[in-house]
Write a protein that holds these residues in place. Structure first.
Motif, PDB file in Angstrom:
ATOM      1  N   GLU A  79       0.921  -1.335  -0.017  1.00 47.73           N
ATOM      2  CA  GLU A  79      -0.210   0.331  -0.019  1.00 47.73           C
ATOM      3  C   GLU A  79       1.005   0.914   0.140  1.00 47.73           C
ATOM      4  OE1 GLU A  79      -3.773   1.976   2.411  1.00 47.73           O
ATOM      5  OE2 GLU A  79      -2.274   0.382   3.426  1.00 47.73           O
ATOM      6  N   THR A  90      -5.850   8.643 -15.804  1.00 48.49           N
ATOM      7  CA  THR A  90      -6.392   9.500 -15.018  1.00 48.49           C
ATOM      8  C   THR A  90      -5.580   9.820 -13.889  1.00 48.49           C
ATOM      9  OG1 THR A  90      -8.331   9.246 -13.061  1.00 48.49           O
ATOM     10  CG2 THR A  90      -6.113   7.841 -12.777  1.00 48.49           C
ATOM     11  N   ILE A 129      -3.898  10.905  -9.903  1.00 48.28           N
ATOM     12  CA  ILE A 129      -4.319  10.359  -8.583  1.00 48.28           C
ATOM     13  C   ILE A 129      -3.986  11.472  -7.541  1.00 48.28           C
ATOM     14  CG2 ILE A 129      -3.251   9.030  -7.044  1.00 48.28           C
ATOM     15  CD1 ILE A 129      -2.610   7.231  -8.371  1.00 48.28           C
ATOM     16  N   THR A 186      -3.633  10.822  -1.914  1.00 45.51           N
ATOM     17  CA  THR A 186      -5.042   9.069  -1.963  1.00 45.51           C
ATOM     18  C   THR A 186      -4.050   7.825  -2.172  1.00 45.51           C
ATOM     19  OG1 THR A 186      -6.400  10.353  -3.192  1.00 45.51           O
ATOM     20  CG2 THR A 186      -6.098   8.360  -3.734  1.00 45.51           C
ATOM     21  N   VAL A 195      -2.717   4.534  -2.783  1.00 51.12           N
ATOM     22  CA  VAL A 195      -2.512   3.303  -4.065  1.00 51.12           C
ATOM     23  C   VAL A 195      -2.347   2.261  -3.738  1.00 51.12           C
ATOM     24  CG1 VAL A 195      -2.848   5.172  -5.737  1.00 51.12           C
ATOM     25  CG2 VAL A 195      -0.837   4.309  -4.840  1.00 51.12           C
ATOM     26  N   GLU A 196      -1.832   0.943  -4.046  1.00 50.16           N
ATOM     27  CA  GLU A 196      -1.980  -0.078  -4.484  1.00 50.16           C
ATOM     28  C   GLU A 196      -0.836  -0.588  -5.565  1.00 50.16           C
ATOM     29  OE1 GLU A 196      -3.160  -5.030  -4.320  1.00 50.16           O
ATOM     30  OE2 GLU A 196      -4.651  -3.164  -4.669  1.00 50.16           O
ATOM     31  N   SER A 204      -2.659   0.272  -9.000  1.00 57.01           N
ATOM     32  CA  SER A 204      -3.890   0.185  -8.446  1.00 57.01           C
ATOM     33  C   SER A 204      -4.330   1.570  -8.393  1.00 57.01           C
ATOM     34  CB  SER A 204      -4.064  -0.680  -7.937  1.00 57.01           C
ATOM     35  OG  SER A 204      -4.084  -2.075  -8.914  1.00 57.01           O
ATOM     36  N   PHE A 205      -5.602   1.922  -8.476  1.00 56.86           N
ATOM     37  CA  PHE A 205      -6.045   3.566  -8.299  1.00 56.86           C
ATOM     38  C   PHE A 205      -7.769   3.082  -8.161  1.00 56.86           C
ATOM     39  CE2 PHE A 205      -7.842   7.742  -8.836  1.00 56.86           C
ATOM     40  CZ  PHE A 205      -7.937   8.050  -7.417  1.00 56.86           C
ATOM     41  N   TYR A 206      -8.706   2.829  -7.073  1.00 60.93           N
ATOM     42  CA  TYR A 206      -9.660   2.362  -7.479  1.00 60.93           C
ATOM     43  C   TYR A 206     -10.030   1.146  -8.448  1.00 60.93           C
ATOM     44  CZ  TYR A 206     -11.122   6.557  -5.138  1.00 60.93           C
ATOM     45  OH  TYR A 206     -11.634   7.649  -3.875  1.00 60.93           O
ATOM     46  N   ASN A 207     -10.885   1.452  -9.794  1.00 54.35           N
ATOM     47  CA  ASN A 207     -11.203   0.755 -10.355  1.00 54.35           C
ATOM     48  C   ASN A 207      -9.721   0.326 -11.072  1.00 54.35           C
ATOM     49  OD1 ASN A 207     -12.793  -1.177  -8.628  1.00 54.35           O
ATOM     50  ND2 ASN A 207     -14.568   0.754  -9.693  1.00 54.35           N
ATOM     51  N   ARG A 219      -5.980   0.938 -13.741  1.00 56.36           N
ATOM     52  CA  ARG A 219      -5.377  -0.103 -13.225  1.00 56.36           C
ATOM     53  C   ARG A 219      -3.617   1.429 -13.978  1.00 56.36           C
ATOM     54  NH1 ARG A 219      -3.496  -4.965 -12.105  1.00 56.36           N
ATOM     55  NH2 ARG A 219      -0.466  -5.463 -11.556  1.00 56.36           N
TER      56      ARG A 219
END
Length: 251
Positions: free
Chosen positions: A20, A41, A43, A47, A49-50, A64-67, A69
């Motif tokens: 994370e 997008t 970020i 925020t 992120v994974e 990954s950010f929300y849905n 990549r």
């Protein structure tokens, strides 16, 4: 060329779980590890992120950010380490729990960007050395940075609230001061009216007293004048000779 065209899949060099992380600025998430790849997008700063892994040869990480990549410059990603947030550096990937990965465009775009407009231009971005030309580039969305962040908006809103509270307090204090001044002005006017009435009453009393004294003096003079006139008349009557009946003085 065949080897360059075979760059097609993201393969972890060592199996590890995703870590994370947090973005340190409003940064573009791109479709590849270079500013030359299309942006997917933005970020926002701070925020979470994974992080699925980072490249060893260039400073970019697959996140990954929300849905979504995509890839983010490692200069704008931090992770928690010993209760502190630190920037990711290639020498510390293992200690931070971040796997080292490689990038191949074919399957990566097939898996994540097949519905994107830039997908039809994927052949343009193929090549093993394409992203290496962008080794030192940093990718930060300056337009988004110029937009007010949520905490800045909240601070601005709090300052506005404090300004409104101070203004209301100042207005209340000003109204209280105006009310006190009005009350003091009315009290002074009432006191002045009372003093004026008292002075007028005293003046009227003195005027009446003078009038009464003058009337008394006038009456006294008239009485003295009447008494003198009576005395004079009485003296004249005493000096007049008396005649006997039949005397010549009566003739």
């Amino acid at each position: 060329m065949a080897m360059a065209a075979a760059v097609a899949f993201l393969m972890p060099a060592a199996a590890a779980n995703a870590a994370e992380g947090y973005s340190t600025a409003n940064v573009n998430m791109r479709s590849g590890p270079s500013t030359r790849y299309p942006a997917v997008t933005v970020i926002p700063a701070g925020t979470p992120v994974e992080i699925h892994g980072c490249l060893s040869d260039v400073f970019w990480c697959d996140v990954s950010f929300y849905n979504g990549r995509g890839w983010v410059s490692g200069n704008y990603v931090q992770v928690d380490y010993r209760q502190e947030r630190v920037l990711i550096e290639p020498d510390y990937y293992g200690g931070l729990g971040i796997p080292t990965v490689t990038f191949e465009i074919g399957r990566y775009w097939d898996n994540h960007y097949r519905g994107r407009n830039f997908y039809r231009d994927r052949d343009r971005y193929r090549g093993d050395n394409y992203y290496r030309r962008d080794n030192n580039d940093r990718d930060r969305n300056r337009v988004e940075d110029r937009r007010p962040r949520r905490d800045q908006v909240e601070r601005h809103r709090d300052r506005n609230k404090e300004r409104v509270i101070r203004r209301d307090r100042d207005n209340d204090g000003r109204i209280d001061r105006d009310d006190r001044r009005d009350r003091q002005r009315i009290e002074r006017r009432d006191r002045n009216d009372d003093r004026r009435i008292e002075r007028r009453d005293r003046s009227d009393d003195r005027r009446m007293e003078r009038r009464e004294r003058n009337d008394d003096r006038r009456n006294n003079r008239q009485e003295h004048r009447s008494e003198r006139r009576d005395d004079n008349n009485r003296g004249k009557s005493q000096l007049k000779p008396r005649c006997a009946p039949g005397d010549a003085c009566n003739r």
